[in-house]
Scaffold this motif. Structure first.
Motif, PDB file in Angstrom:
ATOM      1  N   GLU A 161      20.117 150.472 -22.231  1.00 10.18           N
ATOM      2  CA  GLU A 161      20.676 150.792 -23.546  1.00 10.18           C
ATOM      3  C   GLU A 161      19.799 151.811 -24.269  1.00 10.18           C
ATOM      4  O   GLU A 161      20.311 152.772 -24.855  1.00 10.18           O
ATOM      5  CB  GLU A 161      20.790 149.525 -24.402  1.00 10.18           C
ATOM      6  CG  GLU A 161      21.826 148.544 -23.917  1.00 10.18           C
ATOM      7  CD  GLU A 161      21.784 147.233 -24.693  1.00 10.18           C
ATOM      8  OE1 GLU A 161      21.252 147.200 -25.833  1.00 10.18           O
ATOM      9  OE2 GLU A 161      22.286 146.225 -24.156  1.00 10.18           O
ATOM     10  N   LEU A 162      18.509 151.590 -24.235  1.00 11.91           N
ATOM     11  CA  LEU A 162      17.575 152.516 -24.870  1.00 11.91           C
ATOM     12  C   LEU A 162      17.673 153.894 -24.222  1.00 11.91           C
ATOM     13  O   LEU A 162      17.696 154.918 -24.926  1.00 11.91           O
ATOM     14  CB  LEU A 162      16.143 151.979 -24.790  1.00 11.91           C
ATOM     15  CG  LEU A 162      15.048 152.863 -25.375  1.00 11.91           C
ATOM     16  CD1 LEU A 162      15.303 153.129 -26.861  1.00 11.91           C
ATOM     17  CD2 LEU A 162      13.684 152.233 -25.154  1.00 11.91           C
ATOM     18  N   ARG A 163      17.745 153.916 -22.922  1.00 15.02           N
ATOM     19  CA  ARG A 163      17.872 155.196 -22.223  1.00 15.02           C
ATOM     20  C   ARG A 163      19.133 155.921 -22.684  1.00 15.02           C
ATOM     21  O   ARG A 163      19.122 157.123 -22.951  1.00 15.02           O
ATOM     22  CB  ARG A 163      17.900 154.984 -20.714  1.00 15.02           C
ATOM     23  CG  ARG A 163      18.046 156.287 -19.964  1.00 15.02           C
ATOM     24  CD  ARG A 163      18.097 156.069 -18.480  1.00 15.02           C
ATOM     25  NE  ARG A 163      18.181 157.366 -17.809  1.00 15.02           N
ATOM     26  CZ  ARG A 163      18.803 157.547 -16.667  1.00 15.02           C
ATOM     27  NH1 ARG A 163      19.376 156.545 -16.047  1.00 15.02           N
ATOM     28  NH2 ARG A 163      18.836 158.739 -16.120  1.00 15.02           N
ATOM     29  N   GLY A 164      20.241 155.177 -22.768  1.00 13.37           N
ATOM     30  CA  GLY A 164      21.498 155.770 -23.217  1.00 13.37           C
ATOM     31  C   GLY A 164      21.409 156.335 -24.624  1.00 13.37           C
ATOM     32  O   GLY A 164      21.916 157.438 -24.907  1.00 13.37           O
ATOM     33  N   GLU A 165      20.741 155.609 -25.520  1.00 14.75           N
ATOM     34  CA  GLU A 165      20.564 156.088 -26.892  1.00 14.75           C
ATOM     35  C   GLU A 165      19.730 157.362 -26.932  1.00 14.75           C
ATOM     36  O   GLU A 165      20.053 158.314 -27.658  1.00 14.75           O
ATOM     37  CB  GLU A 165      19.907 155.003 -27.749  1.00 14.75           C
ATOM     38  CG  GLU A 165      20.800 153.808 -28.017  1.00 14.75           C
ATOM     39  CD  GLU A 165      20.061 152.648 -28.683  1.00 14.75           C
ATOM     40  OE1 GLU A 165      18.840 152.770 -28.935  1.00 14.75           O
ATOM     41  OE2 GLU A 165      20.701 151.616 -28.925  1.00 14.75           O
ATOM     42  N   LEU A 166      18.662 157.372 -26.143  1.00 16.51           N
ATOM     43  CA  LEU A 166      17.804 158.559 -26.102  1.00 16.51           C
ATOM     44  C   LEU A 166      18.549 159.762 -25.518  1.00 16.51           C
ATOM     45  O   LEU A 166      18.416 160.893 -26.011  1.00 16.51           O
ATOM     46  CB  LEU A 166      16.527 158.272 -25.311  1.00 16.51           C
ATOM     47  CG  LEU A 166      15.560 157.275 -25.959  1.00 16.51           C
ATOM     48  CD1 LEU A 166      14.457 156.889 -24.987  1.00 16.51           C
ATOM     49  CD2 LEU A 166      14.981 157.830 -27.250  1.00 16.51           C
ATOM     50  N   GLU A 167      19.330 159.514 -24.476  1.00 21.51           N
ATOM     51  CA  GLU A 167      20.116 160.601 -23.897  1.00 21.51           C
ATOM     52  C   GLU A 167      21.136 161.134 -24.901  1.00 21.51           C
ATOM     53  O   GLU A 167      21.362 162.346 -24.986  1.00 21.51           O
ATOM     54  CB  GLU A 167      20.827 160.128 -22.621  1.00 21.51           C
ATOM     55  CG  GLU A 167      19.907 159.971 -21.442  1.00 21.51           C
ATOM     56  CD  GLU A 167      20.591 159.395 -20.208  1.00 21.51           C
ATOM     57  OE1 GLU A 167      20.041 159.595 -19.107  1.00 21.51           O
ATOM     58  OE2 GLU A 167      21.656 158.751 -20.335  1.00 21.51           O
ATOM     59  N   SER A 168      21.744 160.248 -25.675  1.00 25.70           N
ATOM     60  CA  SER A 168      22.706 160.677 -26.706  1.00 25.70           C
ATOM     61  C   SER A 168      22.037 161.559 -27.747  1.00 25.70           C
ATOM     62  O   SER A 168      22.605 162.573 -28.180  1.00 25.70           O
ATOM     63  CB  SER A 168      23.338 159.468 -27.396  1.00 25.70           C
ATOM     64  OG  SER A 168      24.193 158.791 -26.526  1.00 25.70           O
ATOM     65  N   LEU A 169      20.835 161.158 -28.144  1.00 24.46           N
ATOM     66  CA  LEU A 169      20.085 161.967 -29.118  1.00 24.46           C
ATOM     67  C   LEU A 169      19.750 163.328 -28.543  1.00 24.46           C
ATOM     68  O   LEU A 169      19.830 164.344 -29.251  1.00 24.46           O
ATOM     69  CB  LEU A 169      18.826 161.248 -29.564  1.00 24.46           C
ATOM     70  CG  LEU A 169      19.013 160.071 -30.510  1.00 24.46           C
ATOM     71  CD1 LEU A 169      17.681 159.361 -30.736  1.00 24.46           C
ATOM     72  CD2 LEU A 169      19.596 160.554 -31.840  1.00 24.46           C
ATOM     73  N   GLU A 170      19.364 163.363 -27.289  1.00 24.90           N
ATOM     74  CA  GLU A 170      19.032 164.622 -26.639  1.00 24.90           C
ATOM     75  C   GLU A 170      20.274 165.514 -26.557  1.00 24.90           C
ATOM     76  O   GLU A 170      20.202 166.716 -26.774  1.00 24.90           O
ATOM     77  CB  GLU A 170      18.455 164.384 -25.242  1.00 24.90           C
ATOM     78  CG  GLU A 170      17.065 163.784 -25.261  1.00 24.90           C
ATOM     79  CD  GLU A 170      16.579 163.369 -23.874  1.00 24.90           C
ATOM     80  OE1 GLU A 170      17.289 163.636 -22.860  1.00 24.90           O
ATOM     81  OE2 GLU A 170      15.510 162.762 -23.793  1.00 24.90           O
ATOM     82  N   ASP A 171      21.427 164.915 -26.229  1.00 26.24           N
ATOM     83  CA  ASP A 171      22.671 165.679 -26.141  1.00 26.24           C
ATOM     84  C   ASP A 171      23.071 166.233 -27.498  1.00 26.24           C
ATOM     85  O   ASP A 171      23.576 167.353 -27.597  1.00 26.24           O
ATOM     86  CB  ASP A 171      23.810 164.810 -25.599  1.00 26.24           C
ATOM     87  CG  ASP A 171      23.633 164.483 -24.126  1.00 26.24           C
ATOM     88  OD1 ASP A 171      22.813 165.148 -23.444  1.00 26.24           O
ATOM     89  OD2 ASP A 171      24.308 163.540 -23.644  1.00 26.24           O
ATOM     90  N   ASP A 172      22.832 165.453 -28.548  1.00 28.24           N
ATOM     91  CA  ASP A 172      23.157 165.895 -29.919  1.00 28.24           C
ATOM     92  C   ASP A 172      22.308 167.089 -30.323  1.00 28.24           C
ATOM     93  O   ASP A 172      22.765 167.965 -31.044  1.00 28.24           O
ATOM     94  CB  ASP A 172      22.956 164.764 -30.933  1.00 28.24           C
ATOM     95  CG  ASP A 172      24.005 163.670 -30.798  1.00 28.24           C
ATOM     96  OD1 ASP A 172      25.020 163.917 -30.108  1.00 28.24           O
ATOM     97  OD2 ASP A 172      23.791 162.585 -31.363  1.00 28.24           O
ATOM     98  N   GLU A 173      21.068 167.131 -29.859  1.00 32.25           N
ATOM     99  CA  GLU A 173      20.161 168.224 -30.193  1.00 32.25           C
ATOM    100  C   GLU A 173      20.578 169.519 -29.516  1.00 32.25           C
ATOM    101  O   GLU A 173      20.299 170.603 -30.006  1.00 32.25           O
ATOM    102  CB  GLU A 173      18.720 167.879 -29.801  1.00 32.25           C
ATOM    103  CG  GLU A 173      18.082 166.859 -30.724  1.00 32.25           C
ATOM    104  CD  GLU A 173      16.644 166.534 -30.305  1.00 32.25           C
ATOM    105  OE1 GLU A 173      16.115 167.165 -29.367  1.00 32.25           O
ATOM    106  OE2 GLU A 173      16.068 165.636 -30.914  1.00 32.25           O
ATOM    107  N   GLU A 174      21.227 169.417 -28.365  1.00 30.89           N
ATOM    108  CA  GLU A 174      21.589 170.611 -27.599  1.00 30.89           C
ATOM    109  C   GLU A 174      22.805 171.201 -28.159  1.00 30.89           C
ATOM    110  O   GLU A 174      23.446 171.724 -28.709  1.00 30.89           O
ATOM    111  CB  GLU A 174      21.825 170.263 -26.122  1.00 30.89           C
ATOM    112  CG  GLU A 174      20.545 169.840 -25.459  1.00 30.89           C
ATOM    113  CD  GLU A 174      20.791 169.344 -24.044  1.00 30.89           C
ATOM    114  OE1 GLU A 174      21.922 169.330 -23.549  1.00 30.89           O
ATOM    115  OE2 GLU A 174      19.812 168.937 -23.411  1.00 30.89           O
TER     116      GLU A 174
END
Length: 131
Positions: free
Chosen positions: A118-131
């Motif tokens: 779950e944490l990994r998914g949240e971090l990936e979502s944040l990274e995708d939002d930044e791009e």
């Protein structure tokens, strides 16, 4: 039957009960995870490590043998069949303590194994939002 035969039979039964307790305690000890199995884990990622550790901590077999040891110990103790049962009592308590620790650690590892993705998914979502 004479009283002498009764005493002899009781002595044999007491020895058998003690033997049963000792056998189940030895089986419980043998079923405990190997120290290296919980220390050395091979995996490609954190989740793999946690799942490997959780498998290594499995203690169902220990629980079964400990339960049987305690059952026979209780019967022997209530029948006053043991001359000295302190060693058996100490061994039961020692294995119970280790089993409690295994269960606590297993619960913690299980919690981590469920939250890390779950944490990994949240971090990936944040990274995708930044791009």
């Amino acid at each position: 039957m004479s009283d002498m035969e009764d005493e002899e039979l009781f002595g044999e039964a007491a020895d058998e009960i003690r033997g049963d307790v000792e056998e189940h305690l030895a089986a419980a000890r043998d079923a405990l995870p190997d120290a290296d199995a919980i220390w050395t884990v091979e995996a490609d990622n954190t989740l793999g490590v946690l799942n490997g550790l959780r498998s290594a901590l499995a203690a169902e077999e220990v629980e079964g043998h400990l339960r049987d040891a305690k059952k026979w110990f209780t019967i022997g103790e209530r029948a006053d069949a043991f001359e000295d049962a302190d060693d058996l009592r100490e061994e039961i308590e020692t294995i119970e303590d280790v089993l409690d620790d295994l269960e606590d650690v297993s619960d913690t590892v299980g919690d981590l194994a469920s939250t890390i993705p779950e944490l990994r998914g949240e971090l990936e979502s944040l990274e995708d939002d930044e791009e």
